[in-house]
Write a protein that holds these residues in place. Sequence first.
Motif, PDB file in Angstrom:
ATOM      1  N   ARG A 255      15.566   2.271   2.535  1.00 61.51           N
ATOM      2  CA  ARG A 255      15.191   2.724   1.202  1.00 61.51           C
ATOM      3  C   ARG A 255      14.034   1.857   0.741  1.00 61.51           C
ATOM      4  O   ARG A 255      14.083   0.622   0.860  1.00 61.51           O
ATOM      5  CB  ARG A 255      16.349   2.546   0.224  1.00 61.51           C
ATOM      6  N   ALA A 256      12.996   2.470   0.198  1.00 63.16           N
ATOM      7  CA  ALA A 256      11.788   1.724  -0.169  1.00 63.16           C
ATOM      8  C   ALA A 256      12.118   0.582  -1.127  1.00 63.16           C
ATOM      9  O   ALA A 256      11.605  -0.535  -0.979  1.00 63.16           O
ATOM     10  CB  ALA A 256      10.764   2.673  -0.787  1.00 63.16           C
ATOM     11  N   ALA A 257      13.015   0.835  -2.075  1.00 56.88           N
ATOM     12  CA  ALA A 257      13.336  -0.206  -3.078  1.00 56.88           C
ATOM     13  C   ALA A 257      14.017  -1.405  -2.410  1.00 56.88           C
ATOM     14  O   ALA A 257      13.755  -2.553  -2.784  1.00 56.88           O
ATOM     15  CB  ALA A 257      14.227   0.377  -4.164  1.00 56.88           C
TER      16      ALA A 257
ATOM     17  N   VAL B 156      10.935   3.786   3.813  1.00 53.36           N
ATOM     18  CA  VAL B 156       9.842   3.157   4.561  1.00 53.36           C
ATOM     19  C   VAL B 156      10.332   2.912   5.981  1.00 53.36           C
ATOM     20  O   VAL B 156      11.387   2.303   6.188  1.00 53.36           O
ATOM     21  CB  VAL B 156       9.396   1.831   3.916  1.00 53.36           C
ATOM     22  N   LEU B 157       9.588   3.420   6.935  1.00 57.14           N
ATOM     23  CA  LEU B 157       9.874   3.207   8.348  1.00 57.14           C
ATOM     24  C   LEU B 157       8.878   2.178   8.876  1.00 57.14           C
ATOM     25  O   LEU B 157       7.679   2.303   8.628  1.00 57.14           O
ATOM     26  CB  LEU B 157       9.743   4.534   9.102  1.00 57.14           C
ATOM     27  N   VAL B 158       9.379   1.157   9.543  1.00 58.87           N
ATOM     28  CA  VAL B 158       8.488   0.160  10.147  1.00 58.87           C
ATOM     29  C   VAL B 158       8.600   0.300  11.652  1.00 58.87           C
ATOM     30  O   VAL B 158       9.717   0.299  12.201  1.00 58.87           O
ATOM     31  CB  VAL B 158       8.865  -1.274   9.714  1.00 58.87           C
TER      32      VAL B 158
ATOM     33  N   GLY C 148       0.802  -1.232   0.000  1.00 57.14           N
ATOM     34  CA  GLY C 148       0.000   0.000   0.000  1.00 57.14           C
ATOM     35  C   GLY C 148       0.828   1.273   0.000  1.00 57.14           C
ATOM     36  O   GLY C 148       0.281   2.372  -0.052  1.00 57.14           O
ATOM     37  N   ALA C 149       2.160   1.158   0.068  1.00 58.14           N
ATOM     38  CA  ALA C 149       2.999   2.363   0.155  1.00 58.14           C
ATOM     39  C   ALA C 149       2.985   3.112  -1.170  1.00 58.14           C
ATOM     40  O   ALA C 149       3.091   2.502  -2.233  1.00 58.14           O
ATOM     41  CB  ALA C 149       4.429   1.973   0.536  1.00 58.14           C
TER      42      ALA C 149
END
Length: 235
Positions: free
Chosen positions: A167-169, A101-103, A93-94
């Motif tokens: 990094r999102a990738a 992206v932070l979890v 869903g990002a």
Amino acid sequence: MHVTAIVPAAGSGARFGATVPKQYLPLAGFPILVWTLRALAASGRIDCVLLVTPPGHEANCRAEILQPHGLTVDQVLPGGVDRQASVYAGLIGAPAETDLVLVHDGARPLVTPEIVRAAVEAAAADGAAVVAMPVTDTIKVTDADSRVEETLPRGRLWAAQTPQVFRAAWLREAHERALRDGFRGTDDSVLVERLGYPVRLVPGSPENLKVTTMADLAQAEQILRSRTRRGGGKR
Ligand code: CTP
Ligand code: MG
């Protein structure tokens, strides 16, 4: 830097043993999850929040946890069978423009805005950052019969907390590869590590505990009381 926060809060809280998942339980007057979401918002570094709840809880969570406390998130998504699956549900869903992206665990309500900012800054610089604390116990590895096989050198051991920022990738690639390989990890970092990407550790705090048992909840109450006395209460 566009930062998306995924908050896995889709667990059932089996070890806690309450009738509702622990993330909904009150902590100093507010649900645990409300503290978590407020701390992320207070960091000022998050552009998009994706909350992952137990499947079927999405509407209830909005109506009973978010709205009464004036909280908004970008999406409430149904989680999966384990934490990894729940984070992956968030990752799908990002938004495409997300750089990082932070979890952050829904069950870690005492994270501070400062820790969130430090993790985001480190990941912006190096690609992956994990909040962690030096281990204070001596850690032993056993066989299936609880016989010690090895004692690990403590000087090199860290207990990983969240937030973990990537990094999102990298995080997308890591989750997809783990899925293909049938690899299940207990945090996100291990999925990224196994691809060979460098992960930097950022100092966490003993106060950034994960509420797992009733004793953790009691300790969290104590910490919030002492923060209020120190004038650092973030209500
Ligand atoms: N989590 C999740 N989806 C799952 C399992 C866990 O989103 N299928 C989330 C939890 O809600 C929590 C975080 O991952 O915010 C860390 O997990 P944990 O502390 O283990 O929580 P639970 O799995 O709920 O607790 P237990 O293991 O005792 O059942
Ligand atoms: Mg669990």
